[in-house]
Design a protein around this motif. Structure first.
Motif, PDB file in Angstrom:
ATOM      1  N   VAL A   1       6.568 -57.662  44.990  1.00 51.76           N
ATOM      2  CA  VAL A   1       5.905 -56.546  45.660  1.00 51.76           C
ATOM      3  C   VAL A   1       5.518 -55.481  44.640  1.00 51.76           C
ATOM      4  CG1 VAL A   1       6.267 -54.636  47.284  1.00 51.76           C
ATOM      5  CG2 VAL A   1       6.938 -56.964  47.915  1.00 51.76           C
ATOM      6  N   SER A   2       6.387 -55.208  43.704  1.00 50.04           N
ATOM      7  CA  SER A   2       6.050 -54.197  42.691  1.00 50.04           C
ATOM      8  C   SER A   2       4.872 -54.650  41.835  1.00 50.04           C
ATOM      9  CB  SER A   2       7.269 -53.894  41.814  1.00 50.04           C
ATOM     10  OG  SER A   2       7.562 -54.988  40.982  1.00 50.04           O
ATOM     11  N   LYS A   3       4.777 -55.935  41.524  1.00 45.54           N
ATOM     12  CA  LYS A   3       3.639 -56.449  40.753  1.00 45.54           C
ATOM     13  C   LYS A   3       2.350 -56.352  41.555  1.00 45.54           C
ATOM     14  CE  LYS A   3       5.492 -57.446  36.903  1.00 45.54           C
ATOM     15  NZ  LYS A   3       5.107 -56.762  35.679  1.00 45.54           N
ATOM     16  N   VAL A   4       2.409 -56.640  42.861  1.00 47.91           N
ATOM     17  CA  VAL A   4       1.215 -56.551  43.708  1.00 47.91           C
ATOM     18  C   VAL A   4       0.757 -55.099  43.796  1.00 47.91           C
ATOM     19  CG1 VAL A   4       0.383 -56.789  46.087  1.00 47.91           C
ATOM     20  CG2 VAL A   4       1.679 -58.648  45.021  1.00 47.91           C
ATOM     21  N   ILE A   5       1.684 -54.176  44.021  1.00 49.90           N
ATOM     22  CA  ILE A   5       1.333 -52.756  44.095  1.00 49.90           C
ATOM     23  C   ILE A   5       0.749 -52.284  42.766  1.00 49.90           C
ATOM     24  CG2 ILE A   5       2.298 -50.439  44.322  1.00 49.90           C
ATOM     25  CD1 ILE A   5       4.229 -51.586  46.401  1.00 49.90           C
ATOM     26  N   GLU A   6       1.322 -52.740  41.680  1.00 49.83           N
ATOM     27  CA  GLU A   6       0.824 -52.383  40.350  1.00 49.83           C
ATOM     28  C   GLU A   6      -0.597 -52.896  40.139  1.00 49.83           C
ATOM     29  OE1 GLU A   6       2.275 -54.014  36.200  1.00 49.83           O
ATOM     30  OE2 GLU A   6       3.755 -52.638  37.036  1.00 49.83           O
ATOM     31  N   ALA A   7      -0.881 -54.107  40.607  1.00 49.74           N
ATOM     32  CA  ALA A   7      -2.222 -54.685  40.458  1.00 49.74           C
ATOM     33  C   ALA A   7      -3.244 -53.957  41.327  1.00 49.74           C
ATOM     34  CB  ALA A   7      -2.194 -56.172  40.787  1.00 49.74           C
ATOM     35  N   VAL A   8      -2.826 -53.573  42.535  1.00 51.30           N
ATOM     36  CA  VAL A   8      -3.743 -52.897  43.456  1.00 51.30           C
ATOM     37  C   VAL A   8      -4.083 -51.501  42.968  1.00 51.30           C
ATOM     38  CG1 VAL A   8      -3.950 -51.937  45.794  1.00 51.30           C
ATOM     39  CG2 VAL A   8      -3.087 -54.271  45.461  1.00 51.30           C
ATOM     40  N   THR A   9      -3.092 -50.764  42.515  1.00 52.40           N
ATOM     41  CA  THR A   9      -3.329 -49.390  42.079  1.00 52.40           C
ATOM     42  C   THR A   9      -3.864 -49.321  40.663  1.00 52.40           C
ATOM     43  OG1 THR A   9      -1.057 -49.127  41.330  1.00 52.40           O
ATOM     44  CG2 THR A   9      -1.544 -48.489  43.597  1.00 52.40           C
ATOM     45  N   GLY A  10      -3.775 -50.396  39.913  1.00 50.28           N
ATOM     46  CA  GLY A  10      -4.263 -50.398  38.536  1.00 50.28           C
ATOM     47  C   GLY A  10      -3.329 -49.665  37.576  1.00 50.28           C
ATOM     48  N   ASP A  11      -2.111 -49.407  37.988  1.00 49.03           N
ATOM     49  CA  ASP A  11      -1.125 -48.735  37.138  1.00 49.03           C
ATOM     50  C   ASP A  11      -0.460 -49.772  36.259  1.00 49.03           C
ATOM     51  OD1 ASP A  11       0.562 -46.858  36.038  1.00 49.03           O
ATOM     52  OD2 ASP A  11       1.994 -46.930  37.707  1.00 49.03           O
ATOM     53  N   THR A  12      -0.600 -49.606  34.938  1.00 47.71           N
ATOM     54  CA  THR A  12       0.014 -50.554  34.008  1.00 47.71           C
ATOM     55  C   THR A  12       1.352 -50.059  33.483  1.00 47.71           C
ATOM     56  OG1 THR A  12      -1.190 -49.607  32.148  1.00 47.71           O
ATOM     57  CG2 THR A  12      -2.208 -51.474  33.291  1.00 47.71           C
ATOM     58  N   GLY A  13       1.746 -48.846  33.866  1.00 48.44           N
ATOM     59  CA  GLY A  13       3.022 -48.324  33.434  1.00 48.44           C
ATOM     60  C   GLY A  13       2.981 -47.593  32.117  1.00 48.44           C
TER      61      GLY A  13
END
Length: 79
Positions: free
Chosen positions: A64-76
């Motif tokens: 879920v965290s990877k999907v949210i990261e991909a959707v928002t475009g946040d690479t950290g």
């Protein structure tokens, strides 16, 4: 009571041993710690048995965290 024996004459180098002490205890010889190895493996296997049922939840949270990261475009990374 210990008896001091000079093993080197003179020399003020603090890194060298200049006195030896006689003792009644036997010298140390290295040996395997099979009992402690068995305890360590038992603790590891016990933790594995207890934590293995939580593995699916960890995978779901990670996914879920990877999907949210991909959707928002946040690479950290912060610039």
């Amino acid at each position: 009571m210990s008896t001091e024996i000079d093993t080197q004459d003179g020399g003020d180098d603090p890194g060298l041993v200049t006195k030896a002490y006689r003792t009644v205890t036997p010298g140390y010889t290295s040996h395997g710690d099979d009992e402690m190895n068995a305890i360590g493996w038992a603790v590891f296997l016990g933790m594995l048995v207890l934590l293995f049922p939580l593995l699916p939840f960890v995978v779901v949270v990670w996914g879920v965290s990877k999907v949210i990261e991909a959707v928002t475009g946040d690479t950290g990374s912060q610039e």
